[in-house]
Design an enzyme around this catalytic site. Structure first.
Site, PDB file in Angstrom:
ATOM      1  NE  ARG A 145      55.699  34.012  32.599  1.00 48.87           N
ATOM      2  CZ  ARG A 145      54.571  34.683  32.866  1.00 48.87           C
ATOM      3  NH1 ARG A 145      53.499  34.056  33.284  1.00 48.87           N
ATOM      4  NH2 ARG A 145      54.505  35.977  32.684  1.00 48.87           N
ATOM      5  CG  ASP A 185      51.774  39.970  39.306  1.00 49.68           C
ATOM      6  OD1 ASP A 185      52.006  38.796  38.950  1.00 49.68           O
ATOM      7  OD2 ASP A 185      50.850  40.648  38.819  1.00 49.68           O
ATOM      8  CG  ASN A 193      49.537  32.380  34.937  1.00 47.00           C
ATOM      9  OD1 ASN A 193      50.453  32.130  35.718  1.00 47.00           O
ATOM     10  ND2 ASN A 193      49.430  33.545  34.324  1.00 47.00           N
TER      11      ASN A 193
HETATM   12  O1  DOR Z   1      50.344  41.474  34.292  1.00 47.11           O
HETATM   13  C1  DOR Z   1      50.042  40.310  34.535  1.00 47.11           C
HETATM   14  N1  DOR Z   1      50.792  39.283  34.082  1.00 47.11           N
HETATM   15  N2  DOR Z   1      48.929  40.041  35.247  1.00 47.11           N
HETATM   16  C2  DOR Z   1      48.453  38.785  35.391  1.00 47.11           C
HETATM   17  O2  DOR Z   1      47.451  38.616  36.023  1.00 47.11           O
HETATM   18  C3  DOR Z   1      49.127  37.657  34.745  1.00 47.11           C
HETATM   19  C4  DOR Z   1      50.561  37.960  34.556  1.00 47.11           C
HETATM   20  C5  DOR Z   1      51.251  36.954  33.690  1.00 47.11           C
HETATM   21  O3  DOR Z   1      51.145  35.759  33.960  1.00 47.11           O
HETATM   22  O4  DOR Z   1      51.967  37.348  32.764  1.00 47.11           O
HETATM   23 ZN    ZN Z   2      50.309  37.380  38.702  1.00 44.34          ZN
END
Ligand code: DOR
Ligand code: ZN
Length: 454
Positions: free
Chosen positions: A79, A316, A109
């Site tokens: 982030r 993730d 993102n």
């Molecule tokens: O659970 C998720 N959170 N999957 C994603 O693809 C994006 C991620 C996020 O950026 O919070």
């Molecule tokens: Zn991700």
């Protein structure tokens, strides 16, 4: 990524002059576990052996601990920028160090997204001052070939293609545009990391106040992944491009990817430990995409992982605030933090004899180092970077999210008892975590650039 040739390497000599000795631990080396000391000079492993010079410098007494190559997490959302309230470069890399990770690759993102060379440059400059571990960056897949080339030259680790919806405002969803992107990735010598869920299958259920997270998860069925994996592998074969398939949840996806030479696969701990049952119990704490699957699918995925058919484990790590998560179901952002739970969870699989320790080190260190082209990382041997995690394998701990270094103090694994405690984390020869406490200073970590030797 391994199947592309490396961009020309430049060597940058860092100011790492200090010497450190790890005295009398057990060391996980390519030839097995040995009892030895480790001599670290200028950020690299100078020697692993029994008779190290007595005046070699600062000594860490680490008896009883096992030294592993620093873990590498190729899928982390650190982030920062406008989303710093969820996580920032310092809190995210503190979580990494506490979880035994010495290198993480950040996802694009963010707000603003990492979708141009200028934005990548800005992110790099900001990160440099704040990070505690090594950090590299994935960038958003964009249709403009010239931008892809610029981002690749700046050292981006891959182009992230989020199939359900573009990260960058520019549309990149139809087959023709995806194929063009894959072709420009080949020309620019960079791989593509794919979030494989097909938008045409995803339904956003009409969730009322009383709606449940199970309904939300059902809106993203297995078929979405099945179709997306099939589609991306077909297009990648046409372009001859390299694809890394992120957070796969289905055994069939792993099998399909293994049939294509230029693909690697990634699985998260939550998809091999948890299933829909946990969504019912933990609700927002167990809401992520792709969602948790049935118990049957989970078991089959774990079986493939334990047979060594998956390329890597990644957390993730996707932090949000608890307020955002536990608000209205339809608005709850998907994602769970994972940096501080991944290694103990995987060590628990070793204790349960589901994974061998050798496979764990491959999944969490040497394979990501190989796939993402991180030279001198992923093993403990002379000349390799002194990125080391020292673990007390005998200690059992309870997962207590309120103690996380991440700003996201929740977890679907809350209260679970896991094996192993991360005791000390060393990044480039500097101690960042000692006896569970962060001792490194923000800015002590390194920004990693693909193809550049630091
Ligand atoms: O659970 C998720 N959170 N999957 C994603 O693809 C994006 C991620 C996020 O950026 O919070
Ligand atoms: Zn991700």
């Amino acid at each position: 990524m391994p199947l592309r040739k490396n961009p020309p390497s430049k060597t940058r000599n860092g100011p790492r002059e200090s010497t450190l000795v790890l005295e009398g631990c057990r060391v996980w080396t390519p030839t097995g576990l040995i009892t030895a000391s480790v001599l670290i000079c200028e950020g690299r492993i100078a020697r692993i052996g029994h008779h190290l010079p007595g005046n070699a410098g600062e000594t860490l007494r680490v008896r009883g601990l096992v030294a592993f190559p620093g873990m590498i997490d190729a899928h982390v959302h650190l982030r920062d920028l406008d989303l710093s309230y969820k996580e920032d470069f310092t809190s995210g890399t503190a979580a990494a160090a506490a979880g035994g990770f010495t290198t993480v690759l950040d996802m694009p993102n963010t707000m603003p997204p990492t979708d141009s060379a200028t934005r990548l440059d800005e992110k790099i400059e900001r990160a440099r001052r704040k990070i505690l571990t090594n950090v590299g960056f994935h960038v958003a897949a964009v249709p403009k070939a010239a931008e892809v080339t610029r981002m690749s030259r700046l050292g981006a680790y891959s182009l992230k293609l989020y199939m359900p919806k573009p990260i960058s405002p520019l549309n990149i969803q139809d087959d023709k545009t995806i194929l063009t992107l894959l072709q420009s990735s080949v020309k620019s010598d960079i791989g593509v990391t794919v979030h494989a869920e097909d938008q045409s299958v995803i339904r956003r259920p009409d969730i009322k106040e009383s709606g449940s997270f199970i309904e939300l998860a059902k809106g993203r069925p297995e078929q979405a992944e099945l179709q997306a994996v099939d589609r991306i592998l077909r297009l990648a074969a046409k372009a001859g491009s390299y694809v890394h398939l992120a957070h796969l949840t289905l055994p069939s996806s792993i099998v399909a990817a293994r049939n294509y030479r230029h693909a690697s696969t990634e699985v998260t701990p939550h998809h091999v430990f948890l299933s829909e049952k946990t969504i019912k119990k933990e609700k927002w704490k167990a809401w992520m995409v792709p969602p948790l699957r049935s118990e049957r699918v989970r078991k089959n995925l774990l079986a493939l992982l334990s047979k060594g058919l998956v390329t890597m484990i990644a957390s993730d790590h996707a932090p949000h605030t608890i307020e955002e998560k536990r608000g209205a179901v339809a608005e709850s952002p998907p994602g769970v933090p994972g940096l501080e739970t991944t290694l103990p969870l995987m060590l628990t699989l070793v204790t349960r004899k589901i994974l061998s320790m050798e496979l764990l080190v491959q999944l969490l260190s040497s394979n990501p180092a190989h796939v993402f082209n991180l030279p001198r990382k992923g093993r403990l041997a002379k000349g390799f970077d002194a990125d080391i995690v020292l673990v007390d394998l005998k200690r059992k701990t309870r997962i207590r999210p309120e103690r996380f270094h991440s700003k996201a103090k929740y977890s679907p694994f809350e209260n679970m008892t896991v094996q192993g405690r991360v005791h000390t984390t060393i990044v480039g020869g500097s101690v960042v975590l000692q006896d569970g406490d962060i001792v490194g200073k923000p800015g002590s970590g390194r920004v990693m650039k693909r193809g550049v030797l630091g």
